[in-house]
Design an enzyme around this catalytic site. Structure first.
Site, mmCIF file in Angstrom:
data_model
loop_
_atom_site.group_PDB
_atom_site.id
_atom_site.type_symbol
_atom_site.label_atom_id
_atom_site.label_comp_id
_atom_site.label_asym_id
_atom_site.label_seq_id
_atom_site.Cartn_x
_atom_site.Cartn_y
_atom_site.Cartn_z
ATOM 1 N N GLY A 188 -15.160 34.568 32.852
ATOM 2 C CA GLY A 188 -14.360 35.549 33.569
ATOM 3 C C GLY A 188 -13.658 36.492 32.622
ATOM 4 N N ASN A 189 -12.479 36.958 33.016
ATOM 5 C CA ASN A 189 -11.777 37.956 32.199
ATOM 6 C C ASN A 189 -10.781 37.312 31.244
ATOM 7 O OD1 ASN A 189 -9.056 37.816 33.476
ATOM 8 N ND2 ASN A 189 -10.159 38.542 35.286
ATOM 9 N N ALA A 191 -7.535 37.857 30.745
ATOM 10 C CA ALA A 191 -6.208 37.487 31.264
ATOM 11 C C ALA A 191 -6.226 36.086 31.862
ATOM 12 C CB ALA A 191 -5.756 38.513 32.304
ATOM 13 N N VAL A 192 -7.232 35.797 32.685
ATOM 14 C CA VAL A 192 -7.333 34.461 33.288
ATOM 15 C C VAL A 192 -7.739 33.443 32.216
ATOM 16 C CG1 VAL A 192 -8.478 33.064 35.046
ATOM 17 C CG2 VAL A 192 -7.862 35.430 35.555
ATOM 18 N N GLU A 210 -16.008 32.146 28.188
ATOM 19 C CA GLU A 210 -16.978 33.241 28.178
ATOM 20 C C GLU A 210 -16.306 34.441 28.824
ATOM 21 O OE1 GLU A 210 -19.760 33.273 26.640
ATOM 22 O OE2 GLU A 210 -19.763 31.152 26.092
ATOM 23 N N CYS A 244 -20.981 41.413 32.168
ATOM 24 C CA CYS A 244 -20.027 41.252 31.065
ATOM 25 C C CYS A 244 -20.550 41.810 29.750
ATOM 26 C CB CYS A 244 -19.645 39.781 30.902
ATOM 27 S SG CYS A 244 -21.042 38.698 30.526
#
Length: 489
Positions: A188-189, A191-192, A210, A244
């Protein structure tokens, strides 16, 4: 006890029975997973069309074919991957059995992403199963139809106690992250990713992250622009830019900017017709929140191609932005949408400096026929992956580790790299209760003579081992010569 806690406890209990460890059981589970993709193609396609408007024939290419290949590889190579791995011994351990023993970590949490929900959720699951782990699977709630399908189908095909599926949104994920796992695998991104890593740190749980970032694409003015732009357009606009490792922005000489725009325009027309909105191969932004986020990025830049949009359908046309400034909105975060900004640079040096001034990306692309330029880009930049003269395709190579560096991720997977990432590589040394005289040098009282012997055995072992090998080879040659001579007589 919450639903999430219950799923983790059941998975751990199932793991402790030991049934996930035999290779035969792992292979059976992997083959069952392959059967799911063969038997449920229509269901998978329908859910992905509802979530992302993916096309019927594009789904196998970008979602399931790679998974089937990964399963086939794991089934074929599992015995080899799981076998003890001998290592070099020194003179102190020359008579011992010394090896690496891959063993399962335990219970792995896999948090998937919504953009390629099957590919990025099931690929780490394949590695977890192959390594003998249990795994709790958390598909992204953003791709809701696919998440529901995973929840329904996976328990039918694979062990539902060892590999439970937990659905839900942020509260359910937060509850999962409170539980103790032996590894957390998140896609994911950034921030998370930080939130996941912080939660895992409370239990000292290792993580694979990732993530993503702004993957640069440098175009050399002397390369074949037609082919280069065709491949860039494919890499950028596949899945409506929600990839991504999509090329995030282009760096090129000002003299070729117009030509780059012209060639991308031709490729967009070739791939998605004059009206991409009606083309079945052109997808949609996942939801209105992301639609508004992506569209807002165009506000302070000049649209050179595309720009059409329809909020009711979450549609944004393949778009190129020209003469983009580094401070523009579109350059402040990963785009994750069908916008391609072009920034002009006066030299390769300027391009390299621009790349290195920013966070390390998940991928870096360069289009050139100059091998020295390719080598320079490899040597003077850093990124998760590097491709010359193409986009995305490194993801399909099982033997290449796929992952980020720095801000773009931690750890890597695919093929054997997935197996190793989700295994504990346990160092083992098996010694006999014999030859105790060899150990006197390590026992007190410590003396100069003992230190001298220790220095010889520890520091000179390579030369001595080579001598032993040559001596053994010489003996074999003598024996072979004797046998041959006897045969001839």
């Amino acid at each position: 006890m919450s639903k999430q806690q219950l799923a983790v406890e059941r998975a751990r209990k199932a793991f402790r029975t030991g049934r996930s460890k035999p290779l035969e059981y792992r292979i059976m589970q992997l083959k069952n997973l392959a059967r799911l993709f063969d038997e449920r193609k229509k269901d998978i396609a329908e859910a992905l069309k509802k979530d992302l408007k993916k096309s019927e024939h594009g789904i196998p290419l970008y979602e399931t074919l790679g998974l089937e290949g990964e399963i086939n590889l794991a089934v074929k190579k599992l015995k080899e991957w799981a076998a003890p791995r001998p290592v070099n011994r020194n003179l102190l351990t020359i008579s011992d059995e010394v090896y690496i023993h891959p063993e399962p970590l335990g219970v792995v949490l896999i948090i998937g992403a919504w953009n390629y929900p099957w590919a990025v959720t099931i690929q780490p699951l394949i590695g977890a199963i192959a390594a003998g782990n249990a795994a709790v699977i958390k598909p992204s709630e953003v791709s809701a139809h696919t998440a529901k399908l995973m929840e329904d189908l996976l328990p039918v095909y694979i062990d539902k106690e060892l590999y439970p599926v937990v659905t839900g949104g942020v509260p359910e994920t937060q509850e999962l992250l409170k539980q103790r796992f032996d590894h957390v695998f998140y896609t994911g991104n950034c921030a998370v990713g930080k939130i996941v890593m912080e939660a895992a740190s409370k239990h000292l749980t290792p993580v694979t992250l990732e993530l993503g970032g702004k993957s640069p694409c440098y175009i050399d003015k002397n390369c074949d622009l037609t082919i280069a732009c065709r491949r860039i357009a494919w890499g950028k606009y596949t899945n409506c830019g929600q990839t991504c490792i999509a090329p995030d922005y282009v760096l090129c000489d000002p003299s070729i900017q117009d030509k780059v725009i012209e060639e991308i325009k031709k490729s967009v027309k070739e791939f998605y017709t004059e009206n991409p909105k009606t083309c079945p191969d052109y997808g949609r932004i996942i939801n209105q929140r992301h639609f508004k986020r992506v569209l807002a990025m165009t506000e302070d830049s000049t649209v050179a191609l595309g720009g059409d949009n329809d909020e009711s359908e979450c549609y944004i046309a393949p778009t190129v932005l020209r003469d983009v400034k580094p401070e523009a909105k579109v350059m402040q975060e990963e785009i994750f949408g069908p916008l391609l900004p072009i920034l002009t640079v006066g030299s390769v040096d300027e391009a390299i400096d621009f790349i290195n001034d920013r966070e390390k990306p998940l991928a870096l692309y360069v289009f050139t026929q100059d091998k020295k330029l390719i080598k320079r880009m490899v040597d003077e930049t850093s990124s998760g992956g590097f491709l010359a003269n193409d986009c995305l395709v490194h993801f399909s190579v099982n033997d290449l580790p796929f992952g980020g560096v720095g801000n773009s991720g931690i750890g890597a997977y695919h093929g054997k790299h997935s197996f190793d990432q989700l295994s504990h590589l346990r160092g083992c040394l098996i010694k006999q209760l014999k030859m105790e005289g060899m150990n006197n040098m390590r026992y007190p009282p410590h003396t100069q003579d003992k230190l001298g012997w220790a220095r010889f055995f520890i520091l000179r072992h390579e030369a001595v081992v080579k001598t032993f090998k040559f001596a053994a080879l010489a003996v074999l040659v003598v024996v072979a010569a004797f046998v041959i001579q006897r045969f001839l007589d």
